[in-house]
Design an enzyme around this catalytic site. Sequence first.
Site, short mmCIF file in Angstrom:
data_model
loop_
_atom_site.label_atom_id
_atom_site.label_comp_id
_atom_site.label_asym_id
_atom_site.label_seq_id
_atom_site.Cartn_x
_atom_site.Cartn_y
_atom_site.Cartn_z
N GLY A 76 39.34 33.65 40.91
CA GLY A 76 38.03 33.44 40.51
C GLY A 76 36.68 32.95 41.09
N GLY A 77 36.20 33.78 41.66
CA GLY A 77 35.08 33.57 42.57
C GLY A 77 35.17 32.88 43.67
N ASN A 103 31.34 43.01 34.13
CA ASN A 103 31.59 44.20 34.18
C ASN A 103 32.37 44.80 32.97
OD1 ASN A 103 34.78 44.93 34.47
ND2 ASN A 103 34.65 43.19 35.47
N CYS A 130 42.73 42.63 30.44
CA CYS A 130 41.49 43.31 30.46
C CYS A 130 40.47 43.14 29.21
CB CYS A 130 41.66 44.84 30.85
SG CYS A 130 40.16 45.45 30.86
N LYS A 185 49.13 38.79 34.96
CA LYS A 185 47.64 38.31 35.09
C LYS A 185 47.21 37.75 33.88
CE LYS A 185 43.44 39.63 37.37
NZ LYS A 185 42.85 40.86 38.34
N LEU A 200 38.97 49.94 32.75
CA LEU A 200 40.23 50.55 33.22
C LEU A 200 40.20 51.87 33.96
CD1 LEU A 200 42.79 48.74 31.12
CD2 LEU A 200 42.13 47.95 33.26
N ASN A 258 42.24 36.43 34.88
CA ASN A 258 41.26 37.32 34.89
C ASN A 258 39.97 37.09 34.65
OD1 ASN A 258 40.29 40.22 34.40
ND2 ASN A 258 42.58 40.86 33.74
#
Lengths: 314, 256
Positions: A243-244, A69, A130, A165, A73, A192
Amino acid sequence: MVKESFTLRGVEFKNRVLVASGTFGYGNEVKELVDVNLLGGICTKSLSWKPRDGNPPRRIVETPSGMLNSIGLANVGVEYFIREKLPYLRTVETVIIANIAASSLQEYGDVLSLLEKQEGIDGYEINVSCPNVKEGGLSFGTDCAKTKEITASLRRRTEKPLIIKLTPNVTHISEFARAVQEAGADAISVINTVVGMAVDIHKKKPKLSTVTGGLSGPAIKPIALAKVYEAAQVVSIPIIGIGGIMTAEDALEFLLVGATAVQVGTANFIDPSTGVKVAEGMRSYAERYGVSDLGQLVGAMESNKEFSVLQSWL
Amino acid sequence: MPLQQVAPVLSNIQIAEGIFLLTLESKEIAQLARPGQFVNIRSTDGSLPFLRRPFSISHVHEDSIDLMFNIVGQGTRMMASRRVGDTLDVLGPLGKPFGYEAHFETAILVGGGLGVAPFPLLTRYLKKHSKKITTFLGARTSRHIVSTNLENIQIATDDGSSGFHGTVVSSLESYWGSHALPGPKIFGCGPTPMLRALSETAQKLHIACELSLEGDMACGVGLCQGCPVETTKGERKYALVCIEGPTFNCNDIILR
């Protein structure tokens, strides 16, 4: 009766499954599809001082067992959030964590201080990781001193739980974990998204408008587990594993390597009730193995540290 | 209000070259669905392919919905292999319906390729509201045309094997010059270049025009923010195709 709850700086979470920032909007989008009161907590979409349009399309690309992705933000801004989104969140019977993303130390502080004055925010998660914005984001999150500075600065502004994070896009996440613990963070969220890309071979162009994006989904679970494990070797503050995670089994792996709680992220895009199902599954596991408190599973993996390659760089 | 359901496959047949019609049992979604809305379908229980796939609701029956699709990749290939009695995880109905009740007399339906998908249900609602209908369909060849449950069909093919030789938008322009379509409103669906051309034509001819867009979307419910379209309305740069669309007034968006 299995004890599922845990406490962070005096805030009690009813279970160990939260929904990750950016994957659950502001909670009201899916209230008809899932009973959000059954979640351990909701991390809001990242909030910045001003509204952000986000990146141009294309913003998402499906990849094997995951997705890239580059949303950038996109968010309504903190004032609109307080006016239009927070009233609903106040009615939800779970912990509300405001996720904050900013492009300067000043902006992080301003957003947090404005939220401090509101009812209904139980804690903060600081997005310094991010990968899809030019200012802030990874330029902070890959700089250990800057990450520490942001943490220390925000710590002075709040007595509520402060979660940082972290990005996996660094050589040793353990250094960052240690730094933010020293700066007064109450917990860390690990991880992240992982920087990744995909190419359209017919157009000879990157598939994402920003060339690279953040990889999430089951594809990154093994990376995330290793990062949580690494961080768990050096910090005593709780780690929230991300994570997943698609199932309770995935979540339990995170607990065993050292996560106190987990966040379900990308799975919400496929099934918004994943978090609730994961929490149920963890309860069943505990009952099956006679675990009276899920906390007993945190870091309970048996491993021979002698053979752990990781130990050599810690 | 959308529902998430595990829906049994009632039938899955090829109706034109490379085009399938999948009928799923869901009384609830059938009752809630309005023309232009879509469902987001999980084609497997596993993680390959990982995400849901959005499909226009093509038609509804008392207790089932029809979806039209062609095979473009792994997900649609798996969907094509689903047999009667198999199930699919369906989320829907989603999105904003077409404005079929607005003040107009004649509905001009313009579909490029699989863009015909939402038109059978739209046609039913337009007839219910006593609208006149003319339908323009464009396809690569006569073998790629799907024209069931539609009214007053004008066909255009890329190779001239049926009807007008050329694009569906040029066939509409040519028809417009020689026929009266009183109180018109265009409803368009198809690939983005076709929608861009249609939008220009509608603006040139001063016809109201609503378009149904595709977006690269994951969730379909506004969580992922993955499906922006540039908007000319308000202060925001983007609208989300999944919840603010997929149907938009052509003047409100910029197609790139």
